[in-house]
Every structure is written in structure tokens, then in C-alpha cells.
Design an enzyme around this catalytic site. Sequence first.
Site, PDB file in Angstrom:
ATOM      1  N   ARG A 102      -8.190  -9.483 -13.550  1.00  0.00           N
ATOM      2  CA  ARG A 102      -6.965  -9.454 -12.738  1.00  0.00           C
ATOM      3  C   ARG A 102      -6.654 -10.892 -12.370  1.00  0.00           C
ATOM      4  O   ARG A 102      -7.453 -11.542 -11.686  1.00  0.00           O
ATOM      5  CB  ARG A 102      -7.186  -8.594 -11.495  1.00  0.00           C
ATOM      6  CG  ARG A 102      -6.086  -8.752 -10.473  1.00  0.00           C
ATOM      7  CD  ARG A 102      -6.109  -7.697  -9.403  1.00  0.00           C
ATOM      8  NE  ARG A 102      -5.628  -6.442  -9.947  1.00  0.00           N
ATOM      9  CZ  ARG A 102      -5.267  -5.397  -9.205  1.00  0.00           C
ATOM     10  NH1 ARG A 102      -5.349  -5.448  -7.898  1.00  0.00           N
ATOM     11  NH2 ARG A 102      -4.839  -4.288  -9.772  1.00  0.00           N
ATOM     12  N   HIS A 129       1.172  -4.888 -15.760  1.00  0.00           N
ATOM     13  CA  HIS A 129       0.082  -4.063 -15.208  1.00  0.00           C
ATOM     14  C   HIS A 129      -0.100  -2.855 -16.144  1.00  0.00           C
ATOM     15  O   HIS A 129       0.204  -1.722 -15.786  1.00  0.00           O
ATOM     16  CB  HIS A 129       0.432  -3.629 -13.788  1.00  0.00           C
ATOM     17  CG  HIS A 129      -0.733  -3.131 -12.996  1.00  0.00           C
ATOM     18  ND1 HIS A 129      -2.019  -3.070 -13.504  1.00  0.00           N
ATOM     19  CD2 HIS A 129      -0.815  -2.659 -11.712  1.00  0.00           C
ATOM     20  CE1 HIS A 129      -2.829  -2.585 -12.568  1.00  0.00           C
ATOM     21  NE2 HIS A 129      -2.130  -2.327 -11.485  1.00  0.00           N
ATOM     22  N   GLN A 132      -2.071   0.410 -15.199  1.00  0.00           N
ATOM     23  CA  GLN A 132      -1.310   1.272 -14.299  1.00  0.00           C
ATOM     24  C   GLN A 132      -0.325   2.119 -15.103  1.00  0.00           C
ATOM     25  O   GLN A 132      -0.243   3.339 -14.925  1.00  0.00           O
ATOM     26  CB  GLN A 132      -0.555   0.392 -13.284  1.00  0.00           C
ATOM     27  CG  GLN A 132       0.223   1.196 -12.279  1.00  0.00           C
ATOM     28  CD  GLN A 132      -0.690   2.014 -11.376  1.00  0.00           C
ATOM     29  OE1 GLN A 132      -1.616   1.483 -10.776  1.00  0.00           O
ATOM     30  NE2 GLN A 132      -0.446   3.309 -11.294  1.00  0.00           N
ATOM     31  N   ASP A 224       7.574   0.441  -6.082  1.00  0.00           N
ATOM     32  CA  ASP A 224       6.410  -0.427  -5.852  1.00  0.00           C
ATOM     33  C   ASP A 224       6.778  -1.362  -4.694  1.00  0.00           C
ATOM     34  O   ASP A 224       7.948  -1.427  -4.282  1.00  0.00           O
ATOM     35  CB  ASP A 224       6.105  -1.211  -7.148  1.00  0.00           C
ATOM     36  CG  ASP A 224       4.858  -2.086  -7.039  1.00  0.00           C
ATOM     37  OD1 ASP A 224       4.030  -1.860  -6.130  1.00  0.00           O
ATOM     38  OD2 ASP A 224       4.705  -3.005  -7.875  1.00  0.00           O
ATOM     39  N   CYS A 264       2.513   3.011  -7.495  1.00  0.00           N
ATOM     40  CA  CYS A 264       1.202   2.588  -8.012  1.00  0.00           C
ATOM     41  C   CYS A 264       0.185   2.387  -6.902  1.00  0.00           C
ATOM     42  O   CYS A 264      -1.016   2.390  -7.178  1.00  0.00           O
ATOM     43  CB  CYS A 264       1.360   1.320  -8.839  1.00  0.00           C
ATOM     44  SG  CYS A 264       2.082  -0.036  -7.906  1.00  0.00           S
ATOM     45  N   ARG A 292      -5.942   6.846 -13.042  1.00  0.00           N
ATOM     46  CA  ARG A 292      -6.411   5.522 -13.476  1.00  0.00           C
ATOM     47  C   ARG A 292      -7.806   5.666 -14.088  1.00  0.00           C
ATOM     48  O   ARG A 292      -8.126   5.075 -15.108  1.00  0.00           O
ATOM     49  CB  ARG A 292      -6.476   4.550 -12.282  1.00  0.00           C
ATOM     50  CG  ARG A 292      -5.146   4.131 -11.701  1.00  0.00           C
ATOM     51  CD  ARG A 292      -4.379   3.192 -12.603  1.00  0.00           C
ATOM     52  NE  ARG A 292      -5.122   1.955 -12.885  1.00  0.00           N
ATOM     53  CZ  ARG A 292      -5.116   0.853 -12.140  1.00  0.00           C
ATOM     54  NH1 ARG A 292      -4.367   0.804 -11.055  1.00  0.00           N
ATOM     55  NH2 ARG A 292      -5.807  -0.225 -12.500  1.00  0.00           N
TER      56      ARG A 292
HETATM   57  N1   CP Z   1      -2.492   0.128  -8.300  1.00  0.00           N
HETATM   58  C1   CP Z   1      -3.452  -0.813  -8.284  1.00  0.00           C
HETATM   59  O1   CP Z   1      -3.679  -1.544  -9.261  1.00  0.00           O
HETATM   60  O2   CP Z   1      -4.170  -0.862  -7.126  1.00  0.00           O
HETATM   61  P1   CP Z   1      -5.196  -2.004  -6.699  1.00  0.00           P
HETATM   62  O3   CP Z   1      -4.410  -3.263  -6.486  1.00  0.00           O
HETATM   63  O4   CP Z   1      -5.839  -1.506  -5.443  1.00  0.00           O
HETATM   64  O5   CP Z   1      -6.193  -2.179  -7.808  1.00  0.00           O
HETATM   65  N1  NVA Z   2       3.360  -5.282  -7.974  1.00  0.00           N
HETATM   66  C1  NVA Z   2       2.139  -5.148  -7.224  1.00  0.00           C
HETATM   67  C2  NVA Z   2       1.243  -4.116  -7.831  1.00  0.00           C
HETATM   68  C3  NVA Z   2      -0.047  -3.891  -7.105  1.00  0.00           C
HETATM   69  C4  NVA Z   2      -0.928  -2.898  -7.781  1.00  0.00           C
HETATM   70  C5  NVA Z   2       1.442  -6.505  -7.155  1.00  0.00           C
HETATM   71  O1  NVA Z   2       1.383  -7.195  -8.165  1.00  0.00           O
HETATM   72  O2  NVA Z   2       0.957  -6.851  -6.074  1.00  0.00           O
END
Ligand code: CP
Ligand code: NVA
Length: 308
Positions: A102, A129, A132, A224, A264, A292
Site C-alpha cells: 500500500r 485500489h 477493493q 467513498d 469501501c 475482500r
Molecule cells: N477499504 C479498505 O481498503 O480499507 P482499509 O484502508 O482499512 O484497508
Molecule cells: N479513497 C480512499 C480509500 C480508502 C480505502 C483513500 O485512498 O483513502
Amino acid sequence: MRHFLTLADLSTEEILYLLELARDLRSEWRLGGNRPLLAGKCLAMIFQKPSLRTRVSFERAMHHLGGLAMYLSPQEIRLGERESVADVARVLSRYVDAIMARVFAHAHIEELAANATVPVINGLSDKFHPCQALADFFTIWDRFGALRGINLAYVGDGNNVAHSLLIGAAKLGVNIAVATPPGYEPAPDVVALARASAQATGATVQLLHSPQEAVRGANVVYTDVWASMGQEAEAEERRKVFAPYQVNQALVSLAKPDAIVMHCLPAHRGEEITDEVIDGPQSAVYDQAENRLHAQKALLVWLCAQCR
Ligand code: CP
Ligand code: NVA
């Protein structure tokens, strides 16, 4: 070496195969069985940002499959600071069978993949993502028994989640309408990629500024957060700009009567979504979160089939 940096890395058939595998793995798991398909395998998980779902679902997925997951915090790795991204990829490839990361810059996940000799999975970048979206299309397929011809309305920021939904929808024949405030549209290169895929599947890809127009006749209403991780300094300004884009009961009532609502997570309740909607009968958000786990098990099994 196959990686999973965006849904564009997979063909439509490969995505559908993963959804079927996810369903099988979920059925087995619900009957109390685990399948040690990845016994002895190890996944390294690099995090530059916080996470609940991604970390826990990947760790649990590896456990279900008989393997091991290793959490590497932002402080430990300091990707690109303590050492180069390429060296991190080369060294980890000597120890583990797959890498999930990430990151902030999407270029970093691409650099990991370019230098790793094991599969690399994008666990969220500023641009995409895909894990997701894989779970989201699994959830939609599960609820409606189909994907082709489903109408998906995404309301809010044209961000990483919107980008992955655009690519996936186009590839799977899901009609997608994205409603954002002016200036917050999805990136033009992603829209172009989605439109190119949509030509093959017949999906429609619409960019709008009216949430009402996007949601009318939708089977799925998706939102989101307004400020993603890394955009905290803009949160106050974004709260004003995005206020008309809140997913509340009035907006959801414009969708089909059996429409589902997706997010999400994490959610900022009272901002992009109201308590009434997220806790209401049309909400699919916790199934989405559970999925997930199963979608990523399918992904890990598929990617690791090429592991040594
Ligand atoms: N939706 C998602 O990726 O959640 P987290 O940021 O908690 O991993
Ligand atoms: N768009 C959000 C998604 C989190 C899972 C972010 O990047 O923070």
C-alpha cells in the site's frame, strides 16, 4: 510474471475466473473448511498508509490458505527513503512468494513490480485500489447473479476507488456513471482506458456532475470518502465542495427499489454517507468488507500458481 497493479492487468475472463474461485473458497470456508493451497508460502505486506480491512483480510486470507503473512509497517520499511524501492523488491523476492504493498505514489508499486521476481499486488495506491474493486464486483455479482447490464452509480471524488471501479466495470460490461464536483473528475487516462475496454463489452461510461442523474435507475449506489489518505490538508475545503454529493436517503430513493448501497470503508458518517443509509436495509457494506477476504484468497491462489 503476472502482477496485480490494476484491473487492467487481467482479461475479462481472468476476472470472472477469480470471482468464481472466490465464491468456491467462500462456500468452503462457510462450511468450516480451509484449503491449504498456499501451504508453506509467505506474503510480505508493505504499508505506507494505515489500514484495517486490507491488512487483516490479507493476513487472514494467507492463514486460511495455510500460508504466512508478514506485516511491514511504514516505520520499518520507509520505502524509497531507507533504501531504494528496487532494492526492497529484489531483497523481498529472495525471502517471500508474493508482495502486497500500500503506497502513496502509484509509480512505487510499478517500480516494485518491475524489480520483483515474485508477484506484486497493489493494496492501494493514490491512483488505484484494485483489490477493493475485485471484492466489489464479487459482491455485485453475488447480489444480482449477473454483472453485464448492471447500472453502477459512483457519487463523490474521482479517486483511486472510482478509477478501479471504472476499469473493472468497463471490462465486465457494467454500465458506470460517475458523478463528481467539477474539478474532481477521474483522471482522463483512466477514463480513456475504461472507454476502450467498454467498446468490447458494450458497457456505458458516463462522467457527470449531477448525483441525481447518475443515481436514477441505478442497481448500485457507491461512494467513498471525500478526502483520501494523503489529502488531509484539503479535508475542510472538500467538505464544502462535496456537500451536495452526500449519499442520503433522498438520493438513494432515486435508484431502483432493490438497489444496494456500497462504500469501501472507512466511512465518514454524516459526510459522504448518512447513518440512515449505511445502517439501512439497502446497505451492502459489511458483505463488501467480508468479500475482500474471499476475493483476495482467489487472487493469491491464482498469482501464486506461478510461484516457485
Ligand atoms: N477499504 C479498505 O481498503 O480499507 P482499509 O484502508 O482499512 O484497508
Ligand atoms: N479513497 C480512499 C480509500 C480508502 C480505502 C483513500 O485512498 O483513502
